[in-house]
Design a protein around this motif. Structure first.
Motif, PDB file in Angstrom:
ATOM      1  N   ASP A   1       0.830  -1.215   0.000  1.00 16.51           N
ATOM      2  CA  ASP A   1       0.000   0.000   0.000  1.00 16.51           C
ATOM      3  C   ASP A   1       0.863   1.264   0.000  1.00 16.51           C
ATOM      4  OD1 ASP A   1      -2.300  -1.505   0.056  1.00 16.51           O
ATOM      5  OD2 ASP A   1      -2.393  -1.550   2.237  1.00 16.51           O
ATOM      6  N   VAL A   2       1.909   1.258   0.862  1.00 17.97           N
ATOM      7  CA  VAL A   2       2.792   2.426   0.938  1.00 17.97           C
ATOM      8  C   VAL A   2       3.554   2.585  -0.377  1.00 17.97           C
ATOM      9  CG1 VAL A   2       4.753   3.460   2.141  1.00 17.97           C
ATOM     10  CG2 VAL A   2       3.019   2.215   3.454  1.00 17.97           C
ATOM     11  N   ARG A   3       4.046   1.477  -0.940  1.00 21.73           N
ATOM     12  CA  ARG A   3       4.813   1.556  -2.192  1.00 21.73           C
ATOM     13  C   ARG A   3       3.953   2.113  -3.324  1.00 21.73           C
ATOM     14  NH1 ARG A   3       7.255  -3.791  -4.949  1.00 21.73           N
ATOM     15  NH2 ARG A   3       5.020  -4.240  -5.009  1.00 21.73           N
ATOM     16  N   GLN A   4       2.708   1.704  -3.399  1.00 27.61           N
ATOM     17  CA  GLN A   4       1.827   2.198  -4.457  1.00 27.61           C
ATOM     18  C   GLN A   4       1.580   3.701  -4.309  1.00 27.61           C
ATOM     19  OE1 GLN A   4       0.772   0.428  -7.165  1.00 27.61           O
ATOM     20  NE2 GLN A   4       0.108   2.471  -7.841  1.00 27.61           N
ATOM     21  N   LYS A   5       1.399   4.135  -3.064  1.00 29.69           N
ATOM     22  CA  LYS A   5       1.168   5.563  -2.835  1.00 29.69           C
ATOM     23  C   LYS A   5       2.403   6.379  -3.201  1.00 29.69           C
ATOM     24  CE  LYS A   5      -1.995   7.128  -1.500  1.00 29.69           C
ATOM     25  NZ  LYS A   5      -3.126   7.761  -2.230  1.00 29.69           N
ATOM     26  N   VAL A   6       3.597   5.868  -2.848  1.00 33.88           N
ATOM     27  CA  VAL A   6       4.843   6.560  -3.192  1.00 33.88           C
ATOM     28  C   VAL A   6       5.007   6.656  -4.701  1.00 33.88           C
ATOM     29  CG1 VAL A   6       7.367   6.397  -3.116  1.00 33.88           C
ATOM     30  CG2 VAL A   6       6.028   6.000  -1.037  1.00 33.88           C
ATOM     31  N   LYS A   7       4.691   5.569  -5.405  1.00 30.33           N
ATOM     32  CA  LYS A   7       4.794   5.578  -6.874  1.00 30.33           C
ATOM     33  C   LYS A   7       3.866   6.626  -7.479  1.00 30.33           C
ATOM     34  CE  LYS A   7       6.464   1.034  -8.263  1.00 30.33           C
ATOM     35  NZ  LYS A   7       6.199  -0.161  -9.081  1.00 30.33           N
ATOM     36  N   ASP A   8       2.672   6.735  -6.944  1.00 34.29           N
ATOM     37  CA  ASP A   8       1.713   7.730  -7.449  1.00 34.29           C
ATOM     38  C   ASP A   8       2.248   9.149  -7.277  1.00 34.29           C
ATOM     39  OD1 ASP A   8       0.053   5.645  -8.072  1.00 34.29           O
ATOM     40  OD2 ASP A   8      -1.235   5.859  -6.298  1.00 34.29           O
ATOM     41  N   ILE A   9       2.875   9.410  -6.126  1.00 35.62           N
ATOM     42  CA  ILE A   9       3.396  10.751  -5.856  1.00 35.62           C
ATOM     43  C   ILE A   9       4.595  11.064  -6.746  1.00 35.62           C
ATOM     44  CG2 ILE A   9       4.571  12.167  -4.108  1.00 35.62           C
ATOM     45  CD1 ILE A   9       2.801  10.895  -2.019  1.00 35.62           C
ATOM     46  N   VAL A  10       5.511  10.102  -6.879  1.00 34.25           N
ATOM     47  CA  VAL A  10       6.721  10.320  -7.682  1.00 34.25           C
ATOM     48  C   VAL A  10       6.355  10.574  -9.146  1.00 34.25           C
ATOM     49  CG1 VAL A  10       8.808   9.201  -8.569  1.00 34.25           C
ATOM     50  CG2 VAL A  10       8.229   9.043  -6.137  1.00 34.25           C
ATOM     51  N   ARG A  11       5.321   9.892  -9.648  1.00 33.32           N
ATOM     52  CA  ARG A  11       4.907  10.083 -11.044  1.00 33.32           C
ATOM     53  C   ARG A  11       4.391  11.497 -11.307  1.00 33.32           C
ATOM     54  NH1 ARG A  11       1.742   4.394 -11.293  1.00 33.32           N
ATOM     55  NH2 ARG A  11       3.499   3.056 -11.852  1.00 33.32           N
ATOM     56  N   GLN A  12       3.959  12.179 -10.259  1.00 27.02           N
ATOM     57  CA  GLN A  12       3.486  13.550 -10.432  1.00 27.02           C
ATOM     58  C   GLN A  12       4.641  14.558 -10.509  1.00 27.02           C
ATOM     59  OE1 GLN A  12      -0.035  14.620  -7.961  1.00 27.02           O
ATOM     60  NE2 GLN A  12       0.049  12.502  -7.248  1.00 27.02           N
TER      61      GLN A  12
ATOM     62  N   GLU B   1      17.798  11.503   8.684  1.00 23.19           N
ATOM     63  CA  GLU B   1      18.594  10.527   7.916  1.00 23.19           C
ATOM     64  C   GLU B   1      18.305  10.651   6.418  1.00 23.19           C
ATOM     65  OE1 GLU B   1      19.240   5.681   7.870  1.00 23.19           O
ATOM     66  OE2 GLU B   1      18.313   6.632   9.626  1.00 23.19           O
ATOM     67  N   ALA B   2      17.035  10.844   6.084  1.00 24.93           N
ATOM     68  CA  ALA B   2      16.647  10.971   4.673  1.00 24.93           C
ATOM     69  C   ALA B   2      17.224  12.246   4.069  1.00 24.93           C
ATOM     70  CB  ALA B   2      15.131  10.970   4.549  1.00 24.93           C
TER      71      ALA B   2
ATOM     72  N   GLU C   1      13.029   8.197  -4.994  1.00 28.19           N
ATOM     73  CA  GLU C   1      11.870   7.338  -4.776  1.00 28.19           C
ATOM     74  C   GLU C   1      12.117   6.350  -3.646  1.00 28.19           C
ATOM     75  OE1 GLU C   1       8.940   4.216  -7.181  1.00 28.19           O
ATOM     76  OE2 GLU C   1      10.410   5.424  -8.282  1.00 28.19           O
ATOM     77  N   LEU C   2      13.326   5.786  -3.600  1.00 25.89           N
ATOM     78  CA  LEU C   2      13.643   4.822  -2.545  1.00 25.89           C
ATOM     79  C   LEU C   2      13.578   5.465  -1.162  1.00 25.89           C
ATOM     80  CD1 LEU C   2      16.577   2.710  -4.049  1.00 25.89           C
ATOM     81  CD2 LEU C   2      14.237   1.969  -3.567  1.00 25.89           C
ATOM     82  N   TRP C   3      14.035   6.725  -1.062  1.00 24.53           N
ATOM     83  CA  TRP C   3      14.037   7.359   0.254  1.00 24.53           C
ATOM     84  C   TRP C   3      12.661   7.858   0.674  1.00 24.53           C
ATOM     85  CZ3 TRP C   3      16.676   7.270   4.530  1.00 24.53           C
ATOM     86  CH2 TRP C   3      17.956   6.722   4.496  1.00 24.53           C
ATOM     87  N   ILE C   4      11.828   8.221  -0.291  1.00 21.30           N
ATOM     88  CA  ILE C   4      10.439   8.534   0.075  1.00 21.30           C
ATOM     89  C   ILE C   4       9.766   7.271   0.602  1.00 21.30           C
ATOM     90  CG2 ILE C   4       8.184   9.313  -0.763  1.00 21.30           C
ATOM     91  CD1 ILE C   4       9.621  10.960  -2.867  1.00 21.30           C
ATOM     92  N   LEU C   5      10.028   6.147  -0.069  1.00 23.83           N
ATOM     93  CA  LEU C   5       9.473   4.864   0.376  1.00 23.83           C
ATOM     94  C   LEU C   5      10.011   4.485   1.752  1.00 23.83           C
ATOM     95  CD1 LEU C   5       7.822   2.305  -0.175  1.00 23.83           C
ATOM     96  CD2 LEU C   5       9.800   1.385  -1.414  1.00 23.83           C
ATOM     97  N   GLU C   6      11.330   4.678   1.950  1.00 21.61           N
ATOM     98  CA  GLU C   6      11.950   4.363   3.238  1.00 21.61           C
ATOM     99  C   GLU C   6      11.327   5.189   4.366  1.00 21.61           C
ATOM    100  OE1 GLU C   6      15.044   2.876   5.955  1.00 21.61           O
ATOM    101  OE2 GLU C   6      14.173   2.181   4.069  1.00 21.61           O
ATOM    102  N   VAL C   7      11.181   6.493   4.123  1.00 23.57           N
ATOM    103  CA  VAL C   7      10.588   7.369   5.136  1.00 23.57           C
ATOM    104  C   VAL C   7       9.140   6.973   5.400  1.00 23.57           C
ATOM    105  CG1 VAL C   7       9.810   9.727   5.590  1.00 23.57           C
ATOM    106  CG2 VAL C   7      12.098   9.336   4.693  1.00 23.57           C
TER     107      VAL C   7
END
Length: 369
Positions: free
Chosen positions: A295-306, A341-342, A353-359
């Motif tokens: 769920d978190v990964r999908q939301k991060v992908k949606d944000i990064v695509r914008q 850290e991020a 994208e990886l660090w948005i997902l990590e956070v």
């Protein structure tokens, strides 16, 4: 034409801009020190200068857009008037001309010139026109150490006929022998009240209808930088006028121009991570509490695509979490460590994208525990 009329040179005619085509930051730059917003202490001290005409060397420091250069230029115009201004004031941007050669040649040559006698002002006003010149060094913290060292001797030698005003953002980058020769004036970031009154005044003068939400958006995106907020307002008004028919300026227009992630996107992401979003009349958040990694990964992908900047997303998410009224101190401290850290990783060039997902995952974990 009478020979006693002041003649305007071709160069002056060439550089005389039409007010309609001027940037608003120049058009509404303070003409007198009384027009300067929010810097009450500095204005009060400098106002005495106009009566005594005894000016020390000065050091103006503070964040960008708080009125440092505007203040000294307004003071110089009031002291010398429009006719003597060019002959009595030398303004240099030290970020471009910062070497020791400029100090030894351009600055020294101007400093050693004896000022001419007072001339009757063409604007019909009486100006004090004291017997000294002013050299303004903007961005003085960009000057090299050698240049600053050479400058201190010039300040002493020609102190009788020349005053210096150093303008900088970081006072710690000015060498101590130079700073100790100047009266220091700290310019603070503008408070919301002063900023809103100035923006409302400009909007009224330009016939741009603005709401309280637009003013609030300008203040929050500019962080006390009045110059930046005026520029955003001008850009937004141009954007609203470009449509047919013209549309009113909205808070979302300001956020778009400022490169800020819209509140709805941040609130949606925060709600997905488990942050309770308090009800608002303007904001409808449909975020659903994440139940796992997917769920978190999908939301991060949606944000990064914008196409939003990772540092901007994390900065706004940080403010939302840290200022949240219902989260515990332990939850906030755990989230703050993640954001720190991020931020370090992104400064070092890590994948956004990886660090948005990590956070997102670690904030979700911190709030769930």
């Amino acid at each position: 034409m009478s020979f006693f009329q002041p003649q305007v040179s071709k160069a002056q005619q060439k550089h005389k801009a039409d007010p309609a085509h001027q940037p608003w930051v120049e058009k509404y730059r303070p003409k007198t020190i009384d027009d300067v917003s929010a810097q009450e202490h500095t204005v009060a001290v400098l106002r005495k200068t106009l009566t005594s005409t005894n000016l020390p060397h000065m050091l103006f420091y503070g964040p960008p857009g708080t009125g440092k250069t505007s203040t000294i230029l307004a003071l110089a115009r009031q002291l010398f008037g429009p006719d003597n201004f060019r002959a009595r004031v030398l303004e240099l941007n030290a970020s471009d001309e910062r070497g020791i050669t400029i100090v030894r040649e351009k600055i020294k040559n101007f400093a050693r010139q004896t000022p001419r006698a007072q001339v009757v002002s063409s604007d019909g006003k009486t100006h004090p026109c004291p017997p000294y010149k002013i050299i303004i060094l903007d961005e003085a913290d960009s000057m090299t150490q050698d240049a600053q060292g050479a400058l201190r001797r010039i300040m002493e030698t020609y102190a009788r006929i020349t005053r210096f005003c150093l303008v900088c953002n970081y006072v710690t980058r000015i060498i101590e022998p130079l700073a100790s020769r100047c009266s220091k004036f700290r310019f603070k970031p503008l408070d919301p009240t002063s900023t809103s009154s100035r923006l409302a005044q400009i909007a009224t003068a330009e016939n741009v209808p603005v709401t309280d939400d637009v003013i609030t958006a300008l203040i929050s995106t500019s962080h006390g930088d009045l110059r930046r907020s005026i520029t955003y307002l001008q850009s937004a008004s141009r954007l609203s006028m470009s449509t047919s028919p013209p549309t009113p300026v909205t808070a979302s227009d300001i956020q778009e121009i400022a490169g800020v992630v819209p509140d709805a996107v941040i609130n949606d992401f925060a709600a997905t991570l488990g942050v309770e979003i308090l009800s608002s009349d303007e904001m409808k958040v449909d975020g659903i509490r994440a139940k796992g990694f997917d769920d978190v990964r999908q939301k991060v992908k949606d944000i990064v695509r914008q196409g939003y900047s990772a540092s901007q997303i994390l900065s706004q998410l940080h403010d939302l979490v840290i200022e949240h009224p219902t989260l515990t101190a332990r939850q906030k401290s755990r989230c703050a460590l993640v954001f720190a850290e991020a931020d370090k990783a992104l400064c070092d060039g890590a994948d956004e994208e990886l660090w948005i997902l990590e956070v997102g995952l670690r904030v979700h974990k911190a709030l769930a525990s």
